[in-house]
Design a protein around this motif. Sequence first.
Motif: not given
Length: 199
Positions: A40-50, A89-97, A99-100
């Motif tokens: 899953l590739d996402i672009v997050p809202e770049p606010t510090p809280d988010n 691109m920060a690439m992670y493996l989580t327990s659900a799969g 996530l980039d």
Amino acid sequence: MTGFHLRGLLRRLADHRVNYVIVGGVGARLQGSPNITGDLDIVPEPTPDNLARLAAAISGPSTQKKAVDSTEYAAHPVVEPVEFYADYMAMYLTSAGALDVLIELPGVGPYDVLVRDARSYELRDSALTIHVASLDHIIRSKETAGRSKDYLVLPGLYEAAARLAEQGDDYELGTAALRVDLPPSGSEDDADGRSTTPP
């Protein structure tokens, strides 16, 4: 590490109230592309809280992170928000799969650009609403990246964009749409989600 569970990733992000737009292969598949994907590739809202909420959503005892210029993942149970800016691109493996995370979509821009034209879908059986980058934006990012694997999927994206333009606001997610790691069967027509207005 477990396999790719898209619903699990979406639920985790929702539980942590993360604002983001889905891009990449999942974003394309949800809008009719036939290509399969395993992350899953996402672009997050770049606010510090988010970004802090996103870091918390990813963190976990089984989380791993891919090192820059490497094919290897290493244990990384605590994710820090600054990491999302450190890598293209920060690439992670989580327990659900897998996530980039991208702060900007190549050739398009950051969250505030993507969200203006994003499509929103309600996943009725999960009580989730997701925001998906427009196919035009996903196509532009693939054309900009210019990698061989991106060129290979472009014909399917062009066809999906043409079909989506014909259907317009009548387009709905089929029940198979969220099984993005399997070839589409084309035999399931029950609506799993419906398109809503852009957020």
